[in-house]
Write a protein that holds these residues in place. Structure first.
Motif, PDB file in Angstrom:
ATOM      1  N   THR A   1       0.801  -1.144  -0.057  1.00 30.71           N
ATOM      2  CA  THR A   1      -0.092   0.200   0.151  1.00 30.71           C
ATOM      3  C   THR A   1       0.851   1.240  -0.120  1.00 30.71           C
ATOM      4  OG1 THR A   1      -0.296  -0.136   2.390  1.00 30.71           O
ATOM      5  CG2 THR A   1      -1.950  -1.114   1.107  1.00 30.71           C
ATOM      6  N   ASP A   2       1.402   1.649  -1.219  1.00 28.02           N
ATOM      7  CA  ASP A   2       2.225   2.784  -1.372  1.00 28.02           C
ATOM      8  C   ASP A   2       1.276   3.741  -2.017  1.00 28.02           C
ATOM      9  OD1 ASP A   2       3.791   4.558  -1.993  1.00 28.02           O
ATOM     10  OD2 ASP A   2       4.787   3.698  -3.645  1.00 28.02           O
ATOM     11  N   ARG A   3       0.448   4.226  -0.602  1.00 28.40           N
ATOM     12  CA  ARG A   3      -0.451   5.295  -1.175  1.00 28.40           C
ATOM     13  C   ARG A   3       0.062   6.615  -1.406  1.00 28.40           C
ATOM     14  NH1 ARG A   3      -6.116   5.976   2.092  1.00 28.40           N
ATOM     15  NH2 ARG A   3      -7.241   7.009   0.553  1.00 28.40           N
ATOM     16  N   SER A   4       0.259   6.949  -2.637  1.00 27.07           N
ATOM     17  CA  SER A   4       1.095   8.025  -3.058  1.00 27.07           C
ATOM     18  C   SER A   4       0.382   9.408  -3.391  1.00 27.07           C
ATOM     19  CB  SER A   4       1.864   7.555  -4.556  1.00 27.07           C
ATOM     20  OG  SER A   4       0.755   7.388  -5.348  1.00 27.07           O
ATOM     21  N   VAL A   5      -0.878   9.453  -3.794  1.00 23.97           N
ATOM     22  CA  VAL A   5      -1.566  10.651  -3.980  1.00 23.97           C
ATOM     23  C   VAL A   5      -3.065  10.388  -3.535  1.00 23.97           C
ATOM     24  CG1 VAL A   5       0.045  11.337  -5.838  1.00 23.97           C
ATOM     25  CG2 VAL A   5      -1.905   9.929  -6.421  1.00 23.97           C
ATOM     26  N   SER A   6      -3.683  11.648  -3.539  1.00 21.03           N
ATOM     27  CA  SER A   6      -4.895  11.564  -3.642  1.00 21.03           C
ATOM     28  C   SER A   6      -5.761  10.844  -2.584  1.00 21.03           C
ATOM     29  CB  SER A   6      -5.757  10.959  -4.765  1.00 21.03           C
ATOM     30  OG  SER A   6      -5.384  11.835  -5.931  1.00 21.03           O
ATOM     31  N   THR A   7      -5.280  11.039  -1.219  1.00 18.65           N
ATOM     32  CA  THR A   7      -5.803  10.406  -0.142  1.00 18.65           C
ATOM     33  C   THR A   7      -6.759  11.128   0.637  1.00 18.65           C
ATOM     34  OG1 THR A   7      -4.259  11.802   1.520  1.00 18.65           O
ATOM     35  CG2 THR A   7      -3.337   9.677   0.601  1.00 18.65           C
ATOM     36  N   SER A   8      -7.181  12.115  -0.043  1.00 20.64           N
ATOM     37  CA  SER A   8      -8.393  12.837   0.401  1.00 20.64           C
ATOM     38  C   SER A   8      -9.663  12.213   0.179  1.00 20.64           C
ATOM     39  CB  SER A   8      -8.364  14.256  -0.068  1.00 20.64           C
ATOM     40  OG  SER A   8      -9.659  14.905   0.156  1.00 20.64           O
ATOM     41  N   SER A   9     -10.557  12.255   1.291  1.00 22.17           N
ATOM     42  CA  SER A   9     -11.888  11.403   1.325  1.00 22.17           C
ATOM     43  C   SER A   9     -12.763  12.210   0.533  1.00 22.17           C
ATOM     44  CB  SER A   9     -12.336  11.043   2.656  1.00 22.17           C
ATOM     45  OG  SER A   9     -12.547  12.130   3.206  1.00 22.17           O
ATOM     46  N   SER A  10     -12.473  13.444   0.230  1.00 20.61           N
ATOM     47  CA  SER A  10     -13.526  14.496  -0.528  1.00 20.61           C
ATOM     48  C   SER A  10     -13.513  14.092  -2.014  1.00 20.61           C
ATOM     49  CB  SER A  10     -12.786  15.916  -0.786  1.00 20.61           C
ATOM     50  OG  SER A  10     -11.718  15.903  -1.081  1.00 20.61           O
ATOM     51  N   ILE A  11     -12.736  13.104  -2.533  1.00 21.16           N
ATOM     52  CA  ILE A  11     -12.743  12.779  -3.906  1.00 21.16           C
ATOM     53  C   ILE A  11     -13.657  11.893  -3.851  1.00 21.16           C
ATOM     54  CG2 ILE A  11     -11.523  11.961  -5.938  1.00 21.16           C
ATOM     55  CD1 ILE A  11      -8.898  13.442  -4.845  1.00 21.16           C
ATOM     56  N   ASN A  12     -14.921  12.006  -4.094  1.00 23.48           N
ATOM     57  CA  ASN A  12     -15.917  10.911  -4.305  1.00 23.48           C
ATOM     58  C   ASN A  12     -16.056  10.258  -5.690  1.00 23.48           C
ATOM     59  OD1 ASN A  12     -16.845  10.536  -1.486  1.00 23.48           O
ATOM     60  ND2 ASN A  12     -17.332  12.646  -1.522  1.00 23.48           N
ATOM     61  N   LEU A  13     -16.607   9.224  -5.620  1.00 22.78           N
ATOM     62  CA  LEU A  13     -17.004   8.469  -7.006  1.00 22.78           C
ATOM     63  C   LEU A  13     -18.499   9.069  -7.128  1.00 22.78           C
ATOM     64  CD1 LEU A  13     -15.982   5.133  -6.001  1.00 22.78           C
ATOM     65  CD2 LEU A  13     -14.799   6.726  -7.705  1.00 22.78           C
ATOM     66  N   THR A  14     -18.852   9.260  -8.445  1.00 18.47           N
ATOM     67  CA  THR A  14     -20.137  10.002  -8.812  1.00 18.47           C
ATOM     68  C   THR A  14     -20.976   9.036  -9.576  1.00 18.47           C
ATOM     69  OG1 THR A  14     -19.076  10.805 -10.891  1.00 18.47           O
ATOM     70  CG2 THR A  14     -18.940  12.142  -9.113  1.00 18.47           C
ATOM     71  N   ASP A  15     -22.238   9.695  -9.857  1.00 18.84           N
ATOM     72  CA  ASP A  15     -23.164   8.854 -10.566  1.00 18.84           C
ATOM     73  C   ASP A  15     -22.858   8.416 -12.152  1.00 18.84           C
ATOM     74  OD1 ASP A  15     -23.588  11.375 -11.216  1.00 18.84           O
ATOM     75  OD2 ASP A  15     -25.727  11.592 -10.810  1.00 18.84           O
ATOM     76  N   LYS A  16     -21.890   9.445 -12.661  1.00 19.58           N
ATOM     77  CA  LYS A  16     -21.225   9.157 -13.889  1.00 19.58           C
ATOM     78  C   LYS A  16     -20.397   8.222 -13.941  1.00 19.58           C
ATOM     79  CE  LYS A  16     -18.292  11.745 -17.296  1.00 19.58           C
ATOM     80  NZ  LYS A  16     -17.533  12.665 -17.700  1.00 19.58           N
ATOM     81  N   ASP A  17     -19.551   8.015 -12.975  1.00 16.90           N
ATOM     82  CA  ASP A  17     -18.862   6.742 -12.872  1.00 16.90           C
ATOM     83  C   ASP A  17     -19.563   5.381 -12.628  1.00 16.90           C
ATOM     84  OD1 ASP A  17     -16.394   8.416 -12.655  1.00 16.90           O
ATOM     85  OD2 ASP A  17     -16.812   8.949 -10.484  1.00 16.90           O
ATOM     86  N   TYR A  18     -20.732   5.525 -11.963  1.00 18.38           N
ATOM     87  CA  TYR A  18     -21.553   4.528 -11.952  1.00 18.38           C
ATOM     88  C   TYR A  18     -22.179   3.990 -13.172  1.00 18.38           C
ATOM     89  CZ  TYR A  18     -25.856   2.013 -10.384  1.00 18.38           C
ATOM     90  OH  TYR A  18     -26.943   0.993 -10.092  1.00 18.38           O
TER      91      TYR A  18
END
Length: 418
Positions: A79-96
């Motif tokens: 788990t080399d979590r390198s970027v974008s750890t913010s929980s504010s980046i949510n998946l959207t209904d477009k991704d759905y």
């Protein structure tokens, strides 16, 4: 000298020095019992993990916000979590919608997860709430119901609760149709999940409700067109890797990101199962290596006993060689004796190790991190390995003393004065 005669001579000396023989054997017993118990516990732990991870389903894929970099081959997901750890980046209904169009995708469940305050019978606590798509959740859940029913389309103020939350969190167990206040809103319990051990698709301490209701009660802010994660069920478990790769490509194109700026992670449950299995195997091997140290101590005890035996029987060795006994037969005499120590210690050690393993479930020890009682699995392979290994250790421990005895000159041995 015939082999049976050599064996009887070795056995008679073991019996003659009864106290010293038993003290030597005790060292082997402790080592073998430790190895058997730890190997059995390790095998039981692996089976426990596999059973509980079975709830994930080999055909399940999860998409979460943020990027966990996987290095090396697919089985090395450090788990080399390198970027974008913010929980504010949510998946959207477009991704759905994008995921739903990927070939090989059977169901997509957009989840809204977070914490909420719960009040039940004048008791208060904070619980994990998961908002689900009621049209597909029951089709993807592998936990099963202990009582009641799943959420259905049209349910609004209905919830399904985890097993431990229902029966262990409050003074009065939560039962069907009991009113519960979550995030200031009233809900009715329509179902209780079976115990999942904290893994799989169910949570023993969580609450499940329609996604639109979850957005209103959890403390985290999730917009109406957003999801905190998505769970996908593939049409066939054998297609998971292809479907996973296809989802990644389609989402990167849709979200206009590349492998360096990717802000989501797609995880196949089979990978999680593989990783967890690897961890338990490594832990089991590590513990077995520690147990083997005690077996090594037992081997040193055998070697010490055999050296003492050679010293005490120097004149006997001289007499045997004087009447024509060969060096090979003298070596057999002492190797059989040390092998007897290994065999007897191995058999008794296996019995003690099995007894310890069988007692494990009754001690109420919890399987670390996986929930449920720890158990041990004793196989015929473990028993034969332990006995065979202890005999080999016994024989190897007697080689040097046996060689020392075999090389003695008859005249010097007969004249030897202790």
């Amino acid at each position: 000298m015939r082999l049976p005669d050599i064996f009887l001579l070795s056995l008679s000396h073991v019996r003659k020095s009864r106290m010293r023989s038993w003290l030597t054997i005790v060292g082997v017993i402790i080592g073998v019992a430790s190895v058997v118990a730890i190997i059995s516990i390790g095998q039981g732990m692996q089976e426990n993990v596999q059973q509980r991870l079975g709830g994930f389903g080999a055909d399940i894929i999860t998409v979460i916000p943020g990027y966990f970099r996987a290095t090396g081959v697919h089985s090395e997901m450090h788990t080399d979590r390198s970027v974008s750890t913010s929980s504010s980046i949510n998946l959207t209904d477009k991704d759905y919608r994008v995921i739903k169009q990927v070939p090989g995708v059977k169901y997509v469940n957009g989840l809204v997860s977070g914490k909420a305050d719960l009040k039940y019978d004048n008791e208060k606590t904070v619980v994990s709430v998961t908002g689900v798509d009621t049209s597909v959740w029951r089709l993807m859940d592998n936990t099963g119901l202990d009582d009641g029913r799943y959420l259905q389309s049209g349910d609004s103020n209905s919830i399904v609760v985890g097993y431990n939350l229902a029966y262990g969190a409050f003074l009065q167990p939560i039962t069907l149709n009991r009113p519960i206040t979550i995030g200031g809103k009233n809900f009715r319990v329509v179902g209780i999940l079976k115990q999942s051990g904290g893994l799989g698709s169910g949570s023993d301490t969580g609450i499940y409700m329609p996604a639109e209701m979850a957005r209103e009660v959890i403390t985290e802010k999730v917009a109406n067109n957003q999801f905190t994660s998505m769970v996908i069920k593939a049409t066939d478990a054998s297609l998971v890797e292809y479907v996973k790769a296809d989802i990644e490509q389609k989402l990167m194109s849709s979200r206009q990101v590349n492998p360096r700026t990717k802000d989501f992670t797609v995880i196949a449950s089979a990978l999680i199962r593989e990783q967890m299995s690897g961890v338990t195997q490594t832990l089991s091997l590590f513990l077995s290596a520690i147990a083997a140290v005690s077996l090594l101590v037992g081997a040193i005890g055998i070697a010490n006993t055999m050296f003492m035996s050679v010293m005490e029987r120097t004149r006997q060795i001289g007499l045997l060689k004087a009447i024509g006994t060969s060096e090979r037969e003298i070596m057999k005499l002492f190797l059989i004796e040390s092998g007897i120590f290994g065999l007897v210690g191995g058999i008794i050690g296996v019995i003690f190790g099995a007894a310890i393993s069988l007692l494990i479930p009754y001690l109420g020890i919890q399987a670390l991190g996986f929930g449920g009682d720890m158990r041990a699995t004793i196989t015929a392979g473990t028993i034969f390995f332990a006995i065979g290994f202890s005999v080999v250790i016994g024989i190897l421990s007697g080689i040097i003393p046996a060689k020392h005895a075999a090389k003695m000159r008859p005249v010097d041995a007969i004249r030897y004065d202790q």
